[in-house]
Structures are given as C-alpha cells and as structure tokens.
Scaffold this motif. Structure first.
Motif, short mmCIF file in Angstrom:
data_model
loop_
_atom_site.label_atom_id
_atom_site.label_comp_id
_atom_site.label_asym_id
_atom_site.label_seq_id
_atom_site.Cartn_x
_atom_site.Cartn_y
_atom_site.Cartn_z
N GLN A 69 1.05 -1.19 -0.09
CA GLN A 69 -0.11 0.10 0.01
C GLN A 69 0.76 1.08 -0.13
OE1 GLN A 69 -2.53 -0.62 3.76
NE2 GLN A 69 -4.17 -0.81 2.20
N GLU A 70 0.34 2.42 -0.67
CA GLU A 70 1.10 3.73 -0.54
C GLU A 70 0.03 4.64 -0.13
OE1 GLU A 70 2.96 4.90 -4.08
OE2 GLU A 70 0.96 4.27 -5.31
N VAL A 71 0.35 5.89 0.26
CA VAL A 71 -0.65 6.84 0.45
C VAL A 71 -0.47 8.00 -0.52
CG1 VAL A 71 -0.58 6.65 2.94
CG2 VAL A 71 1.32 8.42 2.04
N LYS A 72 -1.56 8.54 -0.86
CA LYS A 72 -1.75 9.66 -1.98
C LYS A 72 -2.80 10.84 -1.48
CE LYS A 72 -1.89 9.08 -7.14
NZ LYS A 72 -2.35 8.02 -7.85
N ALA A 73 -1.96 11.91 -1.60
CA ALA A 73 -2.76 13.20 -1.18
C ALA A 73 -3.88 13.37 -1.98
CB ALA A 73 -1.74 14.31 -0.96
N ARG A 74 -5.04 13.83 -1.23
CA ARG A 74 -6.29 14.17 -1.94
C ARG A 74 -6.90 15.15 -0.90
NH1 ARG A 74 -11.63 11.27 -3.82
NH2 ARG A 74 -12.16 13.03 -4.86
N ARG A 75 -7.41 16.23 -1.89
CA ARG A 75 -7.88 17.42 -1.22
C ARG A 75 -9.07 17.30 -1.29
NH1 ARG A 75 -5.66 21.98 0.06
NH2 ARG A 75 -7.24 23.38 -0.19
N VAL A 76 -9.94 17.21 0.00
CA VAL A 76 -11.39 17.19 0.24
C VAL A 76 -11.90 18.37 1.08
CG1 VAL A 76 -13.25 15.59 0.93
CG2 VAL A 76 -11.17 14.81 -0.06
N GLY A 77 -12.52 19.17 0.51
CA GLY A 77 -13.15 20.38 1.23
C GLY A 77 -11.97 21.16 1.79
#
Length: 157
Positions: A71-79
C-alpha cells in the motif's frame, strides 16, 4: 475518448540470465545511456552473491518481492483539507518502486567498507532478502503511513 491508448513496450530479457526483471533492473541502474557499465556492475554483484553460495537470480527476485510495497498513501484534497489516502499499489508500480528503492539504498551506502557499486548492490540485495536494510525500511515506513491513515480510506477515488 480523447487520446490513443498507449501500448506498453515489452523490454528484451538480459543476455546472461535471460530474465526480463533483471533487464529492467539494469535499465534502472543505467545512467547517461551507458548500459554496458550498468550490466557489468549488476553481474559483478551477482558474482559476489554467488560466492556466498546463493543463486543470484533467485536472491534478486526474492529481494524485489520483499521490498515491493503493498500500500501507499496519496494526497487528496477534500473540502479545503488535504488527506493522505491509503491505496493499493499496482503490480507494475510495485516492481518499479522496489527497483528504485534498492538502487537508491545501494548508492547511499557508505564507501568505507565497500569500494564499488557492485559490492554495495550485492550487500543491499542480501540485506533485503534477510528483511533488513534501507530499502526494506522504506517499505515499512510506507506501510506504516498507510496503516496510520486507514481512517481516510473512504475518500478513495
């Protein structure tokens, strides 16, 4: 559909072991288009592993498998807020990340005990097989980050 589908090029296997994964790794080592030098370094590392009475290709493949992240983490903009969202890593990306991490870890090794890149690479591969070394540490760090942010997995896209 706006764009033409990109066809994935299949690279030729390497000369000595007739293995595509080895060829991909050699291409990762290569700098400035000097493939013969990259091949020489990899094969010297294989000779060092063979002196320890281990099968070099088997050891290499096991190292790649153990360093590959799940697994890896991905940045995601939410609100207005940015979340680190854990996602599964595809097979192709798994291998390319493992290759990059192994090469970077071998390069980062100190020059005191190892004179050549081949010796550093052999040591890193042997460490990876025994679940230690810088590349394995990087994989564990990525997995820990994914586990810590599991609460945001419902934001997956």
């Amino acid at each position: 559909m706006r764009h033409k589908k990109i066809v994935k090029r299949i690279i030729d296997p390497d000369k000595k072991f007739n293995n595509r994964l080895v060829a991909k790794f050699i291409n990762g080592i290569m700098s400035d288009g000097k493939k013969t030098i990259a091949q020489k370094q990899f094969y010297l590392a294989c000779d060092i592993i063979a002196k320890k009475e281990l099968d070099p290709v088997e050891t290499f493949e096991k190292a790649i498998q153990l360093v590959s992240p799940k697994q890896e983490v991905k940045a995601r903009r939410v609100g207005g807020a940015s979340y680190q969202i854990p996602i599964e890593v595809r097979g192709e990306r798994k291998v390319s990340l493992a290759i990059r991490w192994l090469i970077d870890a071998a390069n980062a090794r100190p020059n005191k005990e190892f004179r050549s890149f081949a010796a550093k690479l052999a040591a890193e591969l042997l460490d990876a097989v025994e679940n230690r070394g810088e590349a394995v540490k990087k994989k564990d760090t990525m997995q820990r980050a994914a586990d810590a942010n599991r609460a945001f997995s419902h934001f997956r896209f």
